[in-house]
Design a protein around this motif. Structure first.
Motif, PDB file in Angstrom:
ATOM      1  N   ALA A  17       0.765  -1.154   0.004  1.00 52.61           N
ATOM      2  CA  ALA A  17      -0.007   0.055  -0.201  1.00 52.61           C
ATOM      3  C   ALA A  17       0.954   1.279   0.002  1.00 52.61           C
ATOM      4  O   ALA A  17       0.501   2.518  -0.524  1.00 52.61           O
ATOM      5  CB  ALA A  17      -1.110   0.075   1.237  1.00 52.61           C
ATOM      6  N   LEU A  18       1.855   1.175   0.831  1.00 56.98           N
ATOM      7  CA  LEU A  18       2.736   2.376   0.839  1.00 56.98           C
ATOM      8  C   LEU A  18       3.489   2.697  -0.291  1.00 56.98           C
ATOM      9  O   LEU A  18       3.287   3.682  -0.895  1.00 56.98           O
ATOM     10  CB  LEU A  18       3.758   2.355   1.991  1.00 56.98           C
ATOM     11  CG  LEU A  18       3.598   2.663   3.426  1.00 56.98           C
ATOM     12  CD1 LEU A  18       4.433   2.152   4.278  1.00 56.98           C
ATOM     13  CD2 LEU A  18       3.249   4.045   3.525  1.00 56.98           C
ATOM     14  N   LEU A  20       2.433   1.657  -3.696  1.00 58.39           N
ATOM     15  CA  LEU A  20       1.479   2.132  -4.517  1.00 58.39           C
ATOM     16  C   LEU A  20       1.105   3.475  -4.080  1.00 58.39           C
ATOM     17  O   LEU A  20       1.005   4.182  -5.329  1.00 58.39           O
ATOM     18  CB  LEU A  20       0.401   0.931  -4.528  1.00 58.39           C
ATOM     19  CG  LEU A  20       0.576  -0.477  -5.163  1.00 58.39           C
ATOM     20  CD1 LEU A  20      -0.405  -0.984  -4.787  1.00 58.39           C
ATOM     21  CD2 LEU A  20       0.982  -0.289  -6.559  1.00 58.39           C
ATOM     22  N   VAL A  21       0.813   3.764  -3.143  1.00 56.78           N
ATOM     23  CA  VAL A  21       0.233   5.360  -2.581  1.00 56.78           C
ATOM     24  C   VAL A  21       1.310   6.327  -3.189  1.00 56.78           C
ATOM     25  O   VAL A  21       1.191   7.277  -3.807  1.00 56.78           O
ATOM     26  CB  VAL A  21      -0.383   5.383  -1.406  1.00 56.78           C
ATOM     27  CG1 VAL A  21      -0.547   6.717  -1.016  1.00 56.78           C
ATOM     28  CG2 VAL A  21      -1.518   4.541  -1.121  1.00 56.78           C
ATOM     29  N   LEU A  24       1.447   6.530  -6.883  1.00 54.62           N
ATOM     30  CA  LEU A  24       0.072   7.297  -7.213  1.00 54.62           C
ATOM     31  C   LEU A  24       0.399   8.665  -7.025  1.00 54.62           C
ATOM     32  O   LEU A  24       0.011   9.628  -7.677  1.00 54.62           O
ATOM     33  CB  LEU A  24      -1.009   6.942  -6.492  1.00 54.62           C
ATOM     34  CG  LEU A  24      -2.453   7.850  -6.717  1.00 54.62           C
ATOM     35  CD1 LEU A  24      -2.817   7.323  -7.880  1.00 54.62           C
ATOM     36  CD2 LEU A  24      -3.276   7.261  -5.716  1.00 54.62           C
ATOM     37  N   LEU A  25       0.814   9.040  -5.986  1.00 52.36           N
ATOM     38  CA  LEU A  25       1.207  10.599  -5.557  1.00 52.36           C
ATOM     39  C   LEU A  25       2.104  11.045  -6.431  1.00 52.36           C
ATOM     40  O   LEU A  25       1.929  12.273  -6.925  1.00 52.36           O
ATOM     41  CB  LEU A  25       1.609  10.804  -4.220  1.00 52.36           C
ATOM     42  CG  LEU A  25       0.323  10.480  -3.024  1.00 52.36           C
ATOM     43  CD1 LEU A  25       0.857  10.357  -1.540  1.00 52.36           C
ATOM     44  CD2 LEU A  25      -0.694  11.443  -3.069  1.00 52.36           C
ATOM     45  N   TYR A  38       7.877  11.023  -0.379  1.00 58.23           N
ATOM     46  CA  TYR A  38       7.902  10.077  -1.060  1.00 58.23           C
ATOM     47  C   TYR A  38       9.006   9.036  -0.864  1.00 58.23           C
ATOM     48  O   TYR A  38       8.790   7.994  -1.012  1.00 58.23           O
ATOM     49  CB  TYR A  38       8.159  10.681  -2.611  1.00 58.23           C
ATOM     50  CG  TYR A  38       8.369   9.584  -3.824  1.00 58.23           C
ATOM     51  CD1 TYR A  38       7.228   8.958  -4.180  1.00 58.23           C
ATOM     52  CD2 TYR A  38       9.716   9.220  -4.040  1.00 58.23           C
ATOM     53  CE1 TYR A  38       7.394   7.970  -5.149  1.00 58.23           C
ATOM     54  CE2 TYR A  38       9.601   8.377  -4.984  1.00 58.23           C
ATOM     55  CZ  TYR A  38       8.620   7.658  -5.525  1.00 58.23           C
ATOM     56  OH  TYR A  38       8.978   6.709  -6.682  1.00 58.23           O
ATOM     57  N   MET A  41       8.091   6.943   1.991  1.00 56.16           N
ATOM     58  CA  MET A  41       7.011   5.877   1.807  1.00 56.16           C
ATOM     59  C   MET A  41       7.770   4.634   1.254  1.00 56.16           C
ATOM     60  O   MET A  41       7.286   3.606   1.419  1.00 56.16           O
ATOM     61  CB  MET A  41       6.055   6.513   1.110  1.00 56.16           C
ATOM     62  CG  MET A  41       4.990   7.340   1.817  1.00 56.16           C
ATOM     63  SD  MET A  41       4.004   8.514   0.767  1.00 56.16           S
ATOM     64  CE  MET A  41       2.768   7.165   0.733  1.00 56.16           C
TER      65      MET A  41
END
Length: 84
Positions: A17-18, A20-21, A24-25, A38, A41
């Motif tokens: 999740a980290l 992928l987020v 995405l960001l 970034y 994460m």
């Protein structure tokens, strides 16, 4: 499924999740590749993958994520050293 196994799976999914987020960001322009958020994460997400991959015996994946963590850590070091 044991509590230990559930914890390892939770750590792996948290890492996924980290990362992928973070991607995405980055892709949406909300973060830059040189931002601390970034990089952190990615470092934490890769660390979670190292734990999960290592536990499951996926040595190539664990190795890849160790390198991923190292790249993020070096980038964070460079960010910290740049003039304000």
């Amino acid at each position: 499924m044991s509590v230990e196994r559930l914890l390892i799976e939770f750590v792996g999914w948290t890492g996924a999740a980290l990362i992928l987020v973070a991607y995405l960001l980055l892709s949406s322009g909300r973060l830059t590749g040189r931002s601390r958020a970034y990089q952190w994460m990615n470092v934490v997400g890769a660390g979670c993958f190292v734990i999960n991959s290592g536990w499951n015996g996926a040595i190539p994946s664990a190795t890849l994520n160790m390198v991923w963590m190292l790249i993020g850590a070096v980038t964070l070091w460079h960010i910290a050293r740049r003039p304000a």
